[in-house]
Write a protein that holds these residues in place. Structure first.
Motif, short mmCIF file in Angstrom:
data_model
loop_
_atom_site.label_atom_id
_atom_site.label_comp_id
_atom_site.label_asym_id
_atom_site.label_seq_id
_atom_site.Cartn_x
_atom_site.Cartn_y
_atom_site.Cartn_z
N HIS A 17 0.83 -1.19 0.00
CA HIS A 17 0.00 0.00 0.00
C HIS A 17 0.88 1.25 0.00
O HIS A 17 2.08 1.19 0.25
CB HIS A 17 -0.88 0.00 1.25
N ILE A 18 0.25 2.39 -0.25
CA ILE A 18 0.93 3.68 -0.08
C ILE A 18 1.12 3.92 1.42
O ILE A 18 0.26 3.62 2.22
CB ILE A 18 0.09 4.81 -0.71
N GLY A 19 2.28 4.47 1.77
CA GLY A 19 2.53 4.79 3.17
C GLY A 19 3.63 3.93 3.78
O GLY A 19 4.39 3.28 3.07
N ALA A 20 3.69 3.94 5.09
CA ALA A 20 4.73 3.19 5.80
C ALA A 20 4.43 1.70 5.77
O ALA A 20 3.26 1.29 5.82
CB ALA A 20 4.82 3.67 7.26
N PRO A 21 5.46 0.85 5.68
CA PRO A 21 5.22 -0.59 5.72
C PRO A 21 4.68 -1.03 7.07
O PRO A 21 4.94 -0.37 8.10
CB PRO A 21 6.60 -1.19 5.45
N SER A 22 3.92 -2.11 7.08
CA SER A 22 3.44 -2.67 8.34
C SER A 22 4.61 -3.24 9.13
O SER A 22 5.64 -3.63 8.56
CB SER A 22 2.41 -3.77 8.08
N GLN A 23 4.45 -3.29 10.43
CA GLN A 23 5.47 -3.86 11.31
C GLN A 23 5.05 -5.25 11.74
O GLN A 23 3.92 -5.45 12.18
CB GLN A 23 5.67 -2.97 12.53
N PRO A 24 5.94 -6.26 11.61
CA PRO A 24 5.57 -7.63 12.00
C PRO A 24 5.17 -7.71 13.48
O PRO A 24 5.81 -7.10 14.34
CB PRO A 24 6.86 -8.43 11.76
#
Length: 442
Positions: A388-395
């Motif tokens: 997605h646009i934006g910051a990557p998710s954090q595991p």
């Protein structure tokens, strides 16, 4: 939990295109909510079939989103050629008692009818200002699958699958529901090709999709199709040209005919996007990038490069080249006006879809790709943290941890634009990479 937080927790993003997080789009008030069912990319068949198969769910998802943003009107935009689906949608809207709130408007079969700003004008006669978004003219736009995912989110179902079309020069053309993270290599086995060595793969539609370097990637939430063509096909040869090659070719051969500008969808809406001027600057090796800010108005629809240019040059590629240069210097386009009117010639310069399909050599492959149920059984899934646009998710899972289908495995960072990701099938986490989580299924 309200609709916005349900959509956010479900990881709903724009199903196609850049993948803008839907909860951020719905965190506003607007006069119109528009459903983009145009599906203007040749060969792709997802939206039209979803609207036929899940018409009620899509309508309810659109209504829920519209009511949340306090829209006074919801409009479904779909090409008039899909007569049976248009009829079905209108019947469903009436059956659900929504005829005073929602309507279906028929779009012309042109490219790019699904461009967000073209769609807004076709449905509302409002022109989105340069370098702006539909919200500026009171509109929020979502597509068919996003509306379906909003409906599912209201019952607590996260986005773990996507619908995509497999098409091109292949025996089996089909549209399928695929678990997010599915290896592309395994997916392409459904096409009926015994030997894929002579083929290349376009990720997305033939106009805006990019050529894959290989087929070892994985499906994301915004995957909408894979087009397989032989390596000597015009489109593959054209998309194989890199930015530097395209720049050199364009510099030596542009004849300044203006066709790229005269048929540009954004120029025809009244914007100052003039690809021929950007090409001219390249030819004369102009150094003042401030004069080339108009390159940032390019939506990269590729009409100039694949349809308009009589010399088979690369205007879109040149626009991207200058976009990169401008970004490096921190220069952003500054509009000089607020209100825009379409150019008087627009009605005579729209690109018919059939002409486009013929021009890019796809007429033989422009055939149905029926929605088909396939039970995929991959050994591994690789679920991207940045779909997605934006910051990557954090595991938020650990190596060796068992996860269930639908379980959140990546979370949005605090105060960031983004979307969480979920396991699409049950299994064990076997690797956590910088941008993905690998799950062994079972």
């Amino acid at each position: 939990m309200d609709l916005l937080n349900r959509v956010k927790d479900a990881g709903v993003i724009g199903a196609g295109g850049a993948g803008f997080p839907t909860h951020a789009k719905l965190a506003a008030k607007a006069e119109y909510i528009l459903l983009n069912g145009a599906e203007c990319e040749p060969l792709l068949r997802v939206d039209q079939q979803l609207m036929a198969e899940f018409s009620e769910e899509i309508i309810k998802g659109l209504e829920a989103a519209g009511q949340y943003i306090e829209a006074r009107k919801a409009v479904i935009g779909i090409k008039g050629k899909h007569k049976a689906i248009v009829k079905l949608l209108r019947e469903k809207i009436t059956a659900l008692g929504l005829e005073d709130y929602m309507e279906v408007m028929e779009l012309r079969d042109i490219y790019p009818a699904g461009d967000e700003q073209v769609l807004v004008y076709e449905l509302t006669k409002r022109v989105v200002p340069e370098a702006s978004i539909p919200l500026k003219v009171g509109c929020v736009v979502i597509n068919s699958e996003t509306a379906l995912n909003i409906f599912n989110a209201l019952s607590g179902k996260p986005v773990t699958e996507t619908y995509l079309t497999l098409a091109g020069d292949i025996p089996n053309r089909l549209t399928v529901k695929v678990p997010v993270g599915m290896p592309i290599r395994e997916l392409l086995r459904q096409c009926g090709l015994e030997n894929g060595d002579d083929y290349a793969v376009i990720d997305g539609g033939p106009m805006m999709g990019s050529l894959l370097d290989g087929i070892d990637g994985y499906v994301t939430k915004k995957s909408k199709g894979f087009i397989l063509l032989k390596k000597d096909h015009f489109l593959i040869r054209k998309k194989s040209v890199n930015i530097n090659q395209g720049r050199v070719i364009s510099k030596t051969a542009c004849e300044q005919c203006r066709m790229c500008t005269d048929l540009c969808p954004r120029y025809l809406l009244g914007h100052d996007m003039q690809p021929h001027k950007v090409m001219r600057a390249l030819s004369y090796d102009l150094k003042d990038l401030k004069e080339l800010q108009i390159a940032q108005l390019c939506c990269e629809c590729n009409a100039c490069e694949l349809f308009s240019c009589p010399a088979n040059l690369h205007p879109k590629t040149v626009n991207i080249f200058y976009k990169q240069k401008l970004a490096e210097q921190g220069i952003r386009y500054q509009p000089t006006q607020v209100e825009f009117q379409p150019r008087s010639a627009r009605e005579y310069r729209l690109i018919p879809s059939k002409r486009l399909v013929a021009k890019i050599g796809l007429t033989l492959f422009d055939k149905p790709a029926p929605l088909t149920t396939i039970q995929f059984k991959p050994e591994y899934l690789e679920i991207g943290l940045r779909q997605h646009i934006g910051a990557p998710s954090q595991p938020i899972v650990n190596l060796g941890q068992h996860v269930e289908a639908g379980q959140m495995i990546g979370k949005i960072p605090e105060n960031s634009l983004g979307a969480p990701v979920h396991a699409s099938m049950a299994g064990t986490v076997v690797e956590i990479k910088d941008n993905s989580i690998v799950v062994k299924v079972g």
